[in-house]
Design a protein around this motif. Structure first.
Motif, PDB file in Angstrom:
ATOM      1  N   PHE A 144    -113.196 -35.384   3.018  1.00 46.88           N
ATOM      2  CA  PHE A 144    -111.836 -37.070   3.575  1.00 46.88           C
ATOM      3  C   PHE A 144    -113.384 -37.610   4.209  1.00 46.88           C
ATOM      4  O   PHE A 144    -112.524 -39.065   3.984  1.00 46.88           O
ATOM      5  CB  PHE A 144    -110.872 -36.417   4.453  1.00 46.88           C
ATOM      6  CG  PHE A 144    -109.232 -35.221   3.731  1.00 46.88           C
ATOM      7  CD1 PHE A 144    -109.293 -35.851   2.586  1.00 46.88           C
ATOM      8  CD2 PHE A 144    -108.847 -35.185   4.302  1.00 46.88           C
ATOM      9  CE1 PHE A 144    -108.614 -35.203   1.828  1.00 46.88           C
ATOM     10  CE2 PHE A 144    -107.819 -34.688   4.300  1.00 46.88           C
ATOM     11  CZ  PHE A 144    -107.623 -34.246   3.243  1.00 46.88           C
ATOM     12  N   ARG A 177    -110.891 -29.866   6.329  1.00 50.56           N
ATOM     13  CA  ARG A 177    -110.582 -30.721   5.103  1.00 50.56           C
ATOM     14  C   ARG A 177    -111.561 -32.138   4.941  1.00 50.56           C
ATOM     15  O   ARG A 177    -111.848 -32.241   4.241  1.00 50.56           O
ATOM     16  CB  ARG A 177    -109.398 -31.085   4.649  1.00 50.56           C
ATOM     17  CG  ARG A 177    -108.216 -30.096   4.736  1.00 50.56           C
ATOM     18  CD  ARG A 177    -107.028 -30.346   4.754  1.00 50.56           C
ATOM     19  NE  ARG A 177    -105.769 -28.695   4.225  1.00 50.56           N
ATOM     20  CZ  ARG A 177    -105.615 -28.323   3.347  1.00 50.56           C
ATOM     21  NH1 ARG A 177    -106.443 -28.944   1.911  1.00 50.56           N
ATOM     22  NH2 ARG A 177    -105.140 -27.213   2.957  1.00 50.56           N
ATOM     23  N   LEU A 184    -107.752 -32.167  -0.521  1.00 47.88           N
ATOM     24  CA  LEU A 184    -105.761 -31.753  -0.336  1.00 47.88           C
ATOM     25  C   LEU A 184    -105.310 -30.317  -1.186  1.00 47.88           C
ATOM     26  O   LEU A 184    -104.089 -30.008  -1.312  1.00 47.88           O
ATOM     27  CB  LEU A 184    -105.161 -32.900  -1.521  1.00 47.88           C
ATOM     28  CG  LEU A 184    -105.049 -34.416  -0.695  1.00 47.88           C
ATOM     29  CD1 LEU A 184    -104.103 -35.757  -1.657  1.00 47.88           C
ATOM     30  CD2 LEU A 184    -104.505 -33.906   1.122  1.00 47.88           C
ATOM     31  N   SER A 185    -106.915 -29.574  -1.584  1.00 51.79           N
ATOM     32  CA  SER A 185    -106.721 -28.263  -2.280  1.00 51.79           C
ATOM     33  C   SER A 185    -105.188 -27.810  -0.867  1.00 51.79           C
ATOM     34  O   SER A 185    -105.427 -27.143  -0.647  1.00 51.79           O
ATOM     35  CB  SER A 185    -107.605 -27.932  -2.515  1.00 51.79           C
ATOM     36  OG  SER A 185    -108.344 -28.798  -3.534  1.00 51.79           O
ATOM     37  N   GLN A 186    -104.440 -26.995  -2.183  1.00 51.10           N
ATOM     38  CA  GLN A 186    -103.547 -25.468  -1.527  1.00 51.10           C
ATOM     39  C   GLN A 186    -104.126 -24.290  -2.377  1.00 51.10           C
ATOM     40  O   GLN A 186    -104.025 -23.353  -1.443  1.00 51.10           O
ATOM     41  CB  GLN A 186    -102.502 -25.689  -1.492  1.00 51.10           C
ATOM     42  CG  GLN A 186    -101.637 -27.128  -1.467  1.00 51.10           C
ATOM     43  CD  GLN A 186    -102.170 -27.174  -0.153  1.00 51.10           C
ATOM     44  OE1 GLN A 186    -101.327 -26.013   1.307  1.00 51.10           O
ATOM     45  NE2 GLN A 186    -102.881 -28.780   0.879  1.00 51.10           N
ATOM     46  N   ILE A 222    -111.027 -36.057  -2.481  1.00 49.45           N
ATOM     47  CA  ILE A 222    -109.558 -36.833  -1.971  1.00 49.45           C
ATOM     48  C   ILE A 222    -108.833 -35.583  -2.119  1.00 49.45           C
ATOM     49  O   ILE A 222    -108.040 -34.835  -1.835  1.00 49.45           O
ATOM     50  CB  ILE A 222    -108.825 -37.933  -1.332  1.00 49.45           C
ATOM     51  CG1 ILE A 222    -109.513 -38.715  -1.286  1.00 49.45           C
ATOM     52  CG2 ILE A 222    -107.445 -38.194  -1.462  1.00 49.45           C
ATOM     53  CD1 ILE A 222    -109.127 -40.421  -1.473  1.00 49.45           C
ATOM     54  N   LEU A 223    -109.142 -35.123  -3.445  1.00 50.63           N
ATOM     55  CA  LEU A 223    -107.581 -34.362  -4.365  1.00 50.63           C
ATOM     56  C   LEU A 223    -108.747 -32.064  -3.856  1.00 50.63           C
ATOM     57  O   LEU A 223    -108.086 -31.988  -3.488  1.00 50.63           O
ATOM     58  CB  LEU A 223    -107.919 -34.026  -5.371  1.00 50.63           C
ATOM     59  CG  LEU A 223    -107.709 -35.688  -6.694  1.00 50.63           C
ATOM     60  CD1 LEU A 223    -107.178 -35.292  -7.912  1.00 50.63           C
ATOM     61  CD2 LEU A 223    -105.816 -35.435  -5.920  1.00 50.63           C
TER      62      LEU A 223
END
Length: 549
Positions: free
Chosen positions: A202, A198, A128-130, A124-125
């Motif tokens: 997920f 992404r 979500l990485s930007q 998940i992290l």
């Protein structure tokens, strides 16, 4: 009901200095009060572990077809984006050999459930990485969690299942190990196109939750030994980590950095050699080693490691070189590459039952020779590759290669542990998976180096032929110049020469790919010969009539 079920042959093969077999994991927890195996509980628990292993291996290659989209999404440079794959492999390699110690200390179920939970969170992290820094850090932790799920499956297959069913379980493990990296780029490409990059990460959430439920509820296969928490070899763990990280980095990045011309690669190679020697010495002398190297005293296990190394080279090397040719030479799209590569996955899936029957029915050396021989033949067809090769030519190559790798890998895994006592299975499983991963990394490094070196060599040879005044080359150059002139190009002669150089480079690249296929085929052929030197090893449960099907 007895406290544990042991194959009598395991007792006869035991090293007199080995720990008592009673300390080995036993299938008691999947037996009902009458002493019969509870197959529902066994298959649900083991099935959950298989799903976890599939996820862990799939995530190595699932990003391969989507690196461009990920790079754009997080603003990474070309050098940085390669670490999205590299750091995952580095972390996996470090944790895999440690997993055997952890499962002996805590038990398989707690370690696996914890690893699955960590895999979900880190997936998940990662999704979500930007920024590239966050993604690389999260991929490292994701790789640690994934690596903890990979070796436990093979160890469970070889200890919890009754002897006559172990080959069947081994077939399932072999199928996952071969199928997951093969379909990874295909699945990743389609996921990215339909849902965005992404979702490559997920998608692990629902599968991970299923793994946690099945393993947590049904996979109570063994008990841990908390006393192992005392006297942990922290120094040995530190040396092992430095050794594996240095070695894996050199293998992964050496080709792109011109190997020892780069100071960092040179010093990391020296570090890997020194820490590797210290690590081996430490594990052989410390009373409670982090990684037991005792299985290497068994001839079949040592030869089996060579077989698994070559199988890893063929599996990951073939998965690497085929898409590269289709993309660089044939200019296939990601979807077309995925469709072509799917032939390998389908062949392996269909071949799995055949491979299981072969391994169960005869001395493991025979299917190993057959498997590596078929793989050598299939990959060897690629030595004659031309720029016109398309789906059907590569389909033939993949059918032979897929069939051979499937048979060889299952037979190699079976032979590696065929003469080991049950007490060594966890350590042996970790070493099998580690060696196969390292083999894959070495295969990629060798192929990358061969492609780079041979392309330059063939280009030089082709250019020399042109400079010598080849009439055919001169006629082609004149034709290209005339074509450019007809199109109204400002400098038709210069454009013609540039186009001719591109044609030469393409031809050199095709020839280099042929050389790379030949190197892979030669490795498989050598493995087929080495298989003859193994000790005779009948598959467990092969002898009794009415064995499991």
């Amino acid at each position: 009901m007895t406290d544990q079920t042991v194959d009598p042959r395991d007792l006869s093969r035991r090293d007199p200095d080995a720990p008592p077999v009673a300390s080995a994991p036993a299938p008691t927890s999947v037996e009902d009060p009458q002493g019969e195996v509870d197959w529902v509980k066994l298959f649900l628990g083991f099935g959950g572990m298989v799903v976890g292993q599939f996820m862990a291996i799939l995530d190595i290659q699932i990003v391969a077809a989507s690196l461009t989209q990920i790079q754009a999404g997080i603003g990474a440079s070309a050098d940085q984006i390669s670490w999205v794959q590299t750091i995952y492999l580095l972390a996996e390699v470090v944790i895999i050999p440690l997993t055997a110690y952890l499962t002996r200390m805590f038990g398989t179920r707690p370690v696996y459930v914890t690893a699955a939970a960590a895999f979900i969170v880190t997936s998940i992290l990662t999704g979500l990485s930007q920024g590239v820094e966050m993604m690389i850090i999260m991929r490292a932790f994701q790789g640690l969690a994934a690596g903890a799920m990979i070796p436990a499956v093979f160890a469970t297959a070889m200890t919890v299942f009754p002897p006559e069913k172990r080959v069947m379980a081994n077939v399932i493990v072999g199928l996952i190990v071969t199928l997951a990296p093969t379909i990874g780029p295909t699945l990743g490409g389609h996921l990215t196109e339909s849902m965005g990059w992404r979702w490559l990460f997920f998608i692990n959430v629902p599968a991970g939750l299923l793994v946690m439920f099945l393993v947590g509820r049904y996979a109570d296969f063994d008990k841990g030994d908390p006393s192992l928490a005392k006297g942990i070899d922290w120094w040995g763990l530190a040396v092992m980590t430095v050794f594996l990280l240095s070695m894996q980095y050199v293998i992964e990045e050496g080709a792109s950095e011109n190997w020892f011309e780069d100071p960092m690669i040179l010093w990391l190679t020296v570090t890997a050699v020194l820490t590797g020697v210290v690590f081996i010495w430490r594990q052989l002398t410390y009373r409670q080693p982090i990684v037991s190297l005792r299985p290497f005293a068994d001839r079949n296990f040592s030869l089996g490691m060579v077989m698994n190394f070559v199988a890893g080279m063929s599996l990951f090397g073939g998965t690497f070189i085929l898409p590269l040719f289709l993309g660089q030479v044939r200019q296939y799209s990601a979807a077309e590459v995925g469709t072509t590569m799917l032939v390998s996955g389908l062949t392996m899936f269909i071949a799995a039952p055949v491979a299981g029957r072969l391994v169960r029915a005869m001395d493991a050396r025979i299917p190993m020779v057959i498997g590596f021989g078929l793989a050598a033949y299939g990959v060897g067809l690629g030595a004659y590759v031309t720029e016109d090769w398309g789906f059907w030519q590569f389909a033939t190559l993949q059918v032979w290669r897929g069939l051979g790798v499937m048979i060889a890998m299952i037979a190699a895994q079976q032979m590696s542990v065929s003469t080991l006592p049950v007490s060594m299975m966890k350590d042996a499983s970790a070493l099998v998976n580690l060696i196969r991963n390292i083999g894959g990394a070495v295969g990629l490094a060798v192929l990358t180096t061969v492609l780079s070196h041979q392309t330059a060599l063939h280009f030089a040879d082709l250019s020399a032929g042109v400079n010598a005044g080849s009439l055919q080359s001169q006629a082609m150059l004149e034709g290209l110049t005339s074509m450019m002139e007809a199109r109204g190009v400002f400098d038709p002669e210069g454009a013609g020469r540039k186009a001719f150089a591109m044609l030469l480079n393409r031809e050199a690249l095709v020839l280099a790919f042929g050389d790379a296929f030949f190197v892979l085929a030669a490795g498989c052929a050598v493995a087929a010969v080495l298989a003859l030197f193994a000790a005779p090893a009948k598959a467990p449960g092969a002898a009794p009539a009415g064995g499991g099907h």
